[in-house]
Motif scaffolding. Structure first.
Motif, short mmCIF file in Angstrom:
data_model
loop_
_atom_site.label_atom_id
_atom_site.label_comp_id
_atom_site.label_asym_id
_atom_site.label_seq_id
_atom_site.Cartn_x
_atom_site.Cartn_y
_atom_site.Cartn_z
N VAL A 1 -16.22 -5.77 16.69
CA VAL A 1 -17.48 -5.19 16.21
C VAL A 1 -17.37 -5.02 14.69
CG1 VAL A 1 -18.98 -3.16 16.26
CG2 VAL A 1 -17.93 -4.00 18.37
N PRO A 2 -18.36 -5.46 13.91
CA PRO A 2 -18.26 -5.33 12.45
C PRO A 2 -18.45 -3.89 11.98
CG PRO A 2 -20.38 -6.25 13.05
CD PRO A 2 -19.59 -6.17 14.32
N ILE A 3 -17.61 -3.48 11.05
CA ILE A 3 -17.81 -2.23 10.33
C ILE A 3 -17.89 -2.59 8.86
CG2 ILE A 3 -16.74 -0.75 12.04
CD1 ILE A 3 -14.18 -0.77 10.42
N CYS A 4 -18.65 -1.83 8.08
CA CYS A 4 -18.86 -2.22 6.69
C CYS A 4 -18.98 -0.99 5.80
CB CYS A 4 -20.12 -3.08 6.56
SG CYS A 4 -21.60 -2.37 7.31
N THR A 5 -18.63 -1.18 4.55
CA THR A 5 -18.72 -0.10 3.57
C THR A 5 -18.97 -0.68 2.19
OG1 THR A 5 -17.53 1.75 2.56
CG2 THR A 5 -16.21 -0.12 3.27
N GLU A 6 -19.71 0.05 1.37
CA GLU A 6 -19.95 -0.38 0.00
C GLU A 6 -18.86 0.13 -0.94
OE1 GLU A 6 -23.82 0.90 -1.14
OE2 GLU A 6 -24.87 -0.46 0.23
N LYS A 7 -18.14 1.19 -0.51
CA LYS A 7 -17.07 1.77 -1.31
C LYS A 7 -15.79 1.80 -0.48
CE LYS A 7 -20.26 4.85 -3.78
NZ LYS A 7 -20.55 6.28 -4.10
N PRO A 8 -14.63 1.85 -1.11
CA PRO A 8 -13.38 1.95 -0.35
C PRO A 8 -13.38 3.21 0.52
CG PRO A 8 -12.93 1.41 -2.65
CD PRO A 8 -14.39 1.76 -2.57
N LEU A 9 -12.86 3.10 1.72
CA LEU A 9 -12.75 4.23 2.64
C LEU A 9 -11.29 4.36 3.08
CD1 LEU A 9 -15.86 3.85 5.00
CD2 LEU A 9 -15.59 5.39 3.05
N LYS A 10 -10.70 5.51 2.78
CA LYS A 10 -9.32 5.75 3.18
C LYS A 10 -9.19 7.17 3.69
CE LYS A 10 -4.55 5.12 1.63
NZ LYS A 10 -3.67 4.65 0.51
N ASP A 11 -8.74 7.30 4.94
CA ASP A 11 -8.61 8.61 5.57
C ASP A 11 -7.17 8.79 6.04
OD1 ASP A 11 -8.66 10.86 7.21
OD2 ASP A 11 -10.68 10.46 7.95
N PRO A 12 -6.42 9.71 5.44
CA PRO A 12 -5.02 9.90 5.83
C PRO A 12 -4.86 10.43 7.25
CG PRO A 12 -5.73 11.63 4.32
CD PRO A 12 -6.82 10.62 4.34
N SER A 13 -5.89 11.07 7.76
CA SER A 13 -5.78 11.64 9.11
C SER A 13 -5.89 10.58 10.19
CB SER A 13 -6.87 12.70 9.32
OG SER A 13 -6.65 13.81 8.46
N THR A 14 -6.84 9.67 10.04
CA THR A 14 -7.03 8.63 11.06
C THR A 14 -6.32 7.33 10.71
OG1 THR A 14 -9.05 7.74 10.04
CG2 THR A 14 -9.31 9.58 11.59
N GLY A 15 -5.93 7.18 9.44
CA GLY A 15 -5.24 5.97 9.02
C GLY A 15 -6.16 4.83 8.62
N ILE A 16 -7.47 5.07 8.64
CA ILE A 16 -8.39 4.00 8.27
C ILE A 16 -8.27 3.73 6.76
CG2 ILE A 16 -10.40 5.45 7.72
CD1 ILE A 16 -10.57 2.26 9.80
N ASP A 17 -8.26 2.45 6.38
CA ASP A 17 -8.13 2.05 4.98
C ASP A 17 -8.96 0.80 4.79
OD1 ASP A 17 -7.42 1.57 2.38
OD2 ASP A 17 -5.26 1.43 2.74
N LEU A 18 -10.20 0.97 4.33
CA LEU A 18 -11.14 -0.14 4.21
C LEU A 18 -11.49 -0.41 2.77
CD1 LEU A 18 -13.71 0.80 7.03
CD2 LEU A 18 -11.87 -0.88 7.18
N GLN A 19 -11.55 -1.68 2.42
CA GLN A 19 -12.06 -2.11 1.14
C GLN A 19 -13.55 -2.45 1.29
OE1 GLN A 19 -10.24 -1.91 -1.73
NE2 GLN A 19 -8.84 -0.89 -0.28
N PRO A 20 -14.30 -2.48 0.21
CA PRO A 20 -15.73 -2.81 0.31
C PRO A 20 -15.95 -4.15 1.01
CG PRO A 20 -15.23 -1.95 -1.87
CD PRO A 20 -13.92 -2.14 -1.17
#
Length: 346
Positions: A169-188
């Motif tokens: 399933v696609p997920i998308c972001t316009e800005k970097p997303l990094k959450d130390p609690s869940t470990g998610i680390d997304l680039q735009p």
């Protein structure tokens, strides 16, 4: 794991609508699966909840997807879905988990069997104290809306359901997303994910400075993009679609729980729903309440704004526009309904 990108038709639907192909591709399905799904004169209301439960999640998955924390055994997600009586509009209103409410006197705690006196609590504690029926009762008391059907999803079922979508399933972001609690680390940009990464995404609330309101927006976007992906592969295969629906629904028995057959019936009702007839919002919030002993930090709804939102749904009318509701004291919580089409990843 990497998934191939693909082009998708721009037609967002809700979960039940995505299942419509089963009825179309297997005409005997409706006749073979009787249903008592109601068709109220003022529209159908479905309460969808996500449970913070790690039951069935492996030790490897807990480590890989940062699921090792203590589960709250409560509802991290609450979405009230309203389907219009004419089946020509669907509105989804998210209820923040920290919303302040009051539990009634003499309700029985399902964990201990003891009777509780009336007390203040967060809305997400209703399921922990009284289970699905009590959670439904509290939502009805806060919104003034009848809940006709209930759908509950835990971590295991969420991951398994997403993993049944070919290509992720696609997920998308316009800005970097990094959450130390869940470990998610997304680039735009846009990235397809499987069940584990999807769970990290919808659980993240420290990645963008928008607290639980940012997480709610991610959850709403993920719902829309999941349904878009179902239009490829699964919807033209009745057996796989039925398996997807059964995985989503699970086997647990709950009061007013929607069945797989009822999902198909609802899908049939919504088969021609255009994308501009779906809308997503979060209940209007005034701001944070003063700290409450034994409860903690809570959110107070904007009474006038929330009353107007639920009055519109009770009358089977569209949600009020953003400028019809006062801004929140918390800027990221300001009421802004979004068309489903605007939430689809590019």
């Amino acid at each position: 794991m990497k998934f191939p990108r693909s082009r998708r038709p721009r037609r967002p639907l809700l979960v039940a609508a995505a299942l419509a192909a089963l009825a179309a591709l297997a005409p005997g399905a409706l006749a073979a699966a009787p249903t008592d799904l109601p068709a109220p004169e003022r529209g159908l209301n479905l309460l969808v909840v996500g449970i913070d439960s790690r039951k069935g999640v492996t030790a490897e998955e807990k480590e890989r997807f940062r699921l090792g924390g203590k589960e709250c055994d409560c509802t991290d997600v609450m979405m009230l879905v309203h389907v219009s009586a004419e089946n020509d509009r669907v509105d989804v209103v998210s209820l923040p988990r920290d919303s302040l409410t009051s539990f009634p006197d003499q309700h029985r705690d399902r964990r201990t069997g003891k009777l509780h006196a009336a007390h203040q609590a967060k809305i997400n504690g209703a399921w922990a104290e009284g289970g699905p029926a009590f959670a439904t009762e509290i939502v009805e008391s806060m919104t003034g809306l009848p809940v006709h059907r209930y759908l509950e999803i835990d971590f295991r079922r969420f991951m398994d359901t997403v993993d049944r979508v070919d290509g992720g399933v696609p997920i998308c972001t316009e800005k970097p997303l990094k959450d130390p609690s869940t470990g998610i680390d997304l680039q735009p940009g846009t990235k397809p994910v499987g069940g584990g990464e999807a769970l990290q995404y919808v659980r993240s609330r420290k990645a963008d400075g928008q607290m639980d309101f940012g997480r709610i927006q991610k959850q709403q976007k993920f719902v829309v993009n999941t349904l878009e992906r179902l239009r490829e592969g699964i919807l033209d295969d009745p057996d796989r679609l039925r398996d997807f629906a059964e995985t989503l629904r699970g086997t647990g028995a709950t009061a007013r729980g929607i069945t797989a057959a009822e999902l198909v019936r609802l899908a049939w009702r919504l088969r021609d729903l255009p994308p501009d007839r779906t809308e997503f919002a979060t209940v209007p919030v005034r701001g944070f309440n003063p700290e409450i002993a034994g409860v903690g930090s809570t959110l107070g709804w904007d009474e006038a704004g929330a009353a107007e939102v639920f009055r519109r749904l009770r009358e089977d009318r569209p949600l009020p526009a953003a400028d019809e509701v006062a801004p929140s004291q918390i800027s990221v919580a300001t009421y802004r309904p979004a068309p489903g089409a605007s939430l689809i990843c590019p």
